[in-house]
Design an enzyme around this catalytic site. Structure first.
Site, short mmCIF file in Angstrom:
data_model
loop_
_atom_site.label_atom_id
_atom_site.label_comp_id
_atom_site.label_asym_id
_atom_site.label_seq_id
_atom_site.Cartn_x
_atom_site.Cartn_y
_atom_site.Cartn_z
N LYS A 1 4.40 9.55 0.18
CA LYS A 1 5.21 9.29 1.38
C LYS A 1 6.19 8.13 1.22
O LYS A 1 7.34 8.23 1.68
CB LYS A 1 4.28 9.07 2.58
N ARG B 1 1.69 15.64 6.43
CA ARG B 1 2.56 16.29 7.41
C ARG B 1 4.03 16.33 6.97
O ARG B 1 4.85 16.99 7.61
CB ARG B 1 2.42 15.60 8.78
N TYR C 1 44.25 18.96 -13.24
CA TYR C 1 43.04 18.36 -13.79
C TYR C 1 43.42 17.33 -14.85
O TYR C 1 44.06 17.65 -15.84
CB TYR C 1 42.14 19.43 -14.43
N LEU D 1 0.84 -1.20 0.00
CA LEU D 1 0.00 0.00 0.00
C LEU D 1 0.88 1.25 0.00
O LEU D 1 1.64 1.48 0.94
CB LEU D 1 -0.92 0.01 1.22
N GLN E 1 -5.26 3.82 -6.85
CA GLN E 1 -6.41 4.08 -5.98
C GLN E 1 -6.74 5.56 -6.16
O GLN E 1 -6.04 6.43 -5.63
CB GLN E 1 -6.05 3.78 -4.51
N ASN F 1 55.01 11.38 -13.42
CA ASN F 1 54.99 12.44 -12.42
C ASN F 1 54.35 13.69 -13.02
O ASN F 1 54.81 14.20 -14.04
CB ASN F 1 56.41 12.76 -11.96
N GLY G 1 3.73 0.56 2.48
CA GLY G 1 4.92 1.07 1.79
C GLY G 1 5.69 2.10 2.59
O GLY G 1 6.75 2.56 2.17
C1 UD1 Z 1 -3.25 1.25 9.72
C2 UD1 Z 1 -4.11 0.17 10.39
C3 UD1 Z 1 -3.72 0.08 11.87
C4 UD1 Z 1 -2.25 -0.21 12.00
C5 UD1 Z 1 -1.42 0.82 11.24
C6 UD1 Z 1 0.01 0.43 11.21
C7 UD1 Z 1 -6.22 0.24 9.19
C8 UD1 Z 1 -7.62 0.64 9.22
N1 UD1 Z 1 -5.49 0.53 10.25
O1 UD1 Z 1 -3.58 2.44 10.36
O2 UD1 Z 1 -4.47 -0.93 12.49
O3 UD1 Z 1 -1.87 -0.24 13.36
O4 UD1 Z 1 -1.88 0.91 9.87
O5 UD1 Z 1 0.76 1.50 10.66
O6 UD1 Z 1 -5.78 -0.38 8.24
N2 UD1 Z 1 -3.17 3.70 2.37
C9 UD1 Z 1 -3.56 3.73 1.04
N3 UD1 Z 1 -4.81 4.17 0.75
C10 UD1 Z 1 -5.70 4.55 1.70
C11 UD1 Z 1 -5.29 4.51 3.04
C12 UD1 Z 1 -4.01 4.08 3.34
O7 UD1 Z 1 -2.80 3.38 0.16
O8 UD1 Z 1 -6.83 4.91 1.34
C13 UD1 Z 1 -1.82 3.21 2.69
C14 UD1 Z 1 -0.92 4.28 3.29
O9 UD1 Z 1 -0.18 4.92 2.29
C15 UD1 Z 1 -0.03 3.45 4.20
C16 UD1 Z 1 -0.90 2.29 4.63
O10 UD1 Z 1 -1.95 2.22 3.68
O11 UD1 Z 1 1.07 2.93 3.50
C17 UD1 Z 1 -1.48 2.49 6.02
O12 UD1 Z 1 -2.27 3.66 6.00
P1 UD1 Z 1 -2.37 4.63 7.23
O13 UD1 Z 1 -3.26 5.73 6.91
O14 UD1 Z 1 -1.00 4.97 7.72
O15 UD1 Z 1 -3.08 3.64 8.25
P2 UD1 Z 1 -3.35 3.93 9.75
O16 UD1 Z 1 -4.63 4.65 9.87
O17 UD1 Z 1 -2.16 4.50 10.37
#
Ligand code: UD1
Ligand code: CA
Length: 458
Positions: free
Chosen positions: A21, A14, A364, A7, A71, A375, A101
């Site tokens: 990211k 942020r 150079y 993902l 997505q 030399n 990811g």
């Molecule tokens: C998610 C988990 C949480 C876990 C945490 C670990 C869910 C609902 N929650 O939370 O239980 O402890 O990861 O870091 O899954 N991403 C997408 N598309 C989206 C949303 C997210 O590609 O629509 C990707 C983000 O880029 C990231 C990963 O999914 O790589 C996790 O997304 P993030 O928003 O960080 O999940 P959390 O809410 O932190």
């Protein structure tokens, strides 16, 4: 065959940058690359990356190595995996690993050990978990008598659930067929109105399927970056992990200030790395070498017993026993052969320097083939570019290049040629000759006495 979905759709608001990211770098490599290499180390190569925010940059980075799927809207981790369903449907017999990811330290051991448990317990889904001192923000693991019963997100958790320290790493093994089925049943009736991938656990259990958890001993696998401070922390962590590995291998560090070594670098036993040294991009250093202070060595092969002091070197080879520095720039395509000495303010580009040649100062050498035991006098310049084309110089063994010689390429000096100081060489010089190019020196006596008159001190 087993598959992987990574993902990488997140923006990372942020971070305050126009970049997905997962492309932010930890120790010189995008976080996504760390995740991919963990898969490759685990023998997993059927990978699909889900891209979203500025997804073209992900494609550009991957350069076709792995497939991607877009997505278009960011509707949660479950929704992200749904985009990969066509990829999953190619082969539904095996298992699928889902990874984030932006969690670079996922560990190949955890990946393989979790798969063993996943198969043993015949689970539809196995969550990779870890215990954290501060679980804030993570999905909490709800344990049951037989395994786990669900994952509750921070924003949906009760006070009692918030006290649980075992959290979801965001990495899971699924039976591929079950994953496709469970994704179809996800709903977004939660605090964030998102399709949570984590809900697959409770849905699987409600359907009478098994769900389990593999708890990793290594909580670092969870580490991710939400902002630049986190990214610095990941870099610091990775940097120390690499340095510790080299310390264990017998490399000497007496001060780590400014020392950064990428994980692709190899260093031989007994070598010493001094302050301010950055080693990148698969650089290999032999035994007993001394690198630093203040060096950048990028994609170079460095032999045994080499000394580099305040040197920047890129895409080049430096053989055993060479001494270079201080303040030297070795540019791409150079081969510095054994026993060479290169001193202050020298630049070498796309050139071969033969054994035991000395280039002591202010010189150079570009696009040149230099023999053994040559030399170079101070201030030698190879004039390799006429504004349109670059040409090469050839300098034979045992040549003695006088100070301030210009060699206008293309030009060739034979063996043991002498050039007189200040000579501009514009044609080939045969073996054993002296090339001297001088006007007649005129001396006009009393000149400044006449010119300056009263200005001179008496
Ligand atoms: C998610 C988990 C949480 C876990 C945490 C670990 C869910 C609902 N929650 O939370 O239980 O402890 O990861 O870091 O899954 N991403 C997408 N598309 C989206 C949303 C997210 O590609 O629509 C990707 C983000 O880029 C990231 C990963 O999914 O790589 C996790 O997304 P993030 O928003 O960080 O999940 P959390 O809410 O932190
Ligand atoms: Ca996260």
């Amino acid at each position: 065959m087993n598959k992987v979905v990574i993902l990488a759709g997140g923006q990372g608001k942020r971070m305050k940058a126009d970049m997905p990211k997962p492309l932010f770098k930890v120790l010189g490599e995008p976080m996504l690359e760390w995740v991919i290499s963990a898969c490759e180390e685990s023998g997993l190569s059927d990978i699909c990356v889900v891209k979203g925010f500025m997804g073209d940059m992900i494609d550009e980075y991957l350069g076709g190595r792995y497939q991607t799927v877009l997505q278009a809207e960011r509707l949660g981790t479950g929704h992200a995996v749904m985009q990969a369903v066509p990829f999953l449907e190619n082969d539904t017999d095996g298992h699928t690993l889902v990874l984030c990811g932006d969690a670079p330290f996922i560990d190949p051991t955890a990946v393989s050990e979790a798969l063993v448990i996943h198969k043993q317990q015949n689970n539809a889904v196995t969550v990779i978990t870890a215990e954290l001192d501060n679980p804030f923000g993570y999905g909490r693991i709800i344990r049951s008598a037989t395994g786990i019963s669900g994952i509750v997100e921070q924003k949906d958790a009760s006070d009692e659930q918030k006290a649980i320290r075992e959290v979801n790493s965001g990495a899971y093994w699924f039976k591929t067929a079950d994953l496709i089925d469970l994704l179809g049943k996800l709903q977004c009736n939660n605090a964030q109105k998102e399709y949570y991938l984590t809900d697959t656990v409770s849905i699987a259990i409600a359907e009478g399927k098994n769900a389990g958890a593999y708890k990793s001993e290594n909580p670092d696998i969870i580490k991710g970056a939400n902002d630049r401070k986190d990214l610095l922390e990941l870099n610091t962590y990775a940097r120390m992990a690499v340095i510790n590995k080299h310390l264990e291998n017998g490399v000497e560090f007496t001060c780590l200030d400014g020392v950064t070594i990428e994980r692709s670098v190899e260093i031989g036993v007994g070598s010493e790395i001094l302050a301010g040294t950055i080693l990148r991009n698969g650089t290999v250093i032999g035994k007993g070498s001394k690198i630093g202070p203040n060096c950048i060595i990028d994609n170079c092969k460095i032999g045994d017993e080499v000394t580099l002091n305040n040197v920047q070197a890129y895409d080049s080879s430096i053989d055993a026993g060479v001494k270079i520095g201080p303040w030297v720039h070795i540019r791409p395509g150079s081969h510095i052969k054994s026993g060479v000495k290169i001193g202050d303010f020298v630049e070498i580009k796309n050139s071969t320097i033969g054994e035991q040649t000395a280039v002591a100062h202010l010189t150079y050498v570009g696009d040149s083939d230099v023999g053994r035991k040559v030399n170079f006098g101070c201030g030698t310049v190879t004039v390799n570019y006429d504004g349109i084309v670059k040409s090469r110089c050839t300098i034979g063994d045992n040549c003695f290049i006088g100070c301030n010689t210009n060699l206008v390429a293309p030009v060739k000096l034979g063996k043991a040629v002498y050039t007189a100081a200040g000579t501009t060489i514009t044609k080939d010089v045969p073996d054993y000759a002296l090339a001297i190019d001088r006007g007649v020196l005129k001396i006009n006596e009393g000149y400044s006495l006449r010119k300056l008159k009263s200005k001179l001190d008496k």
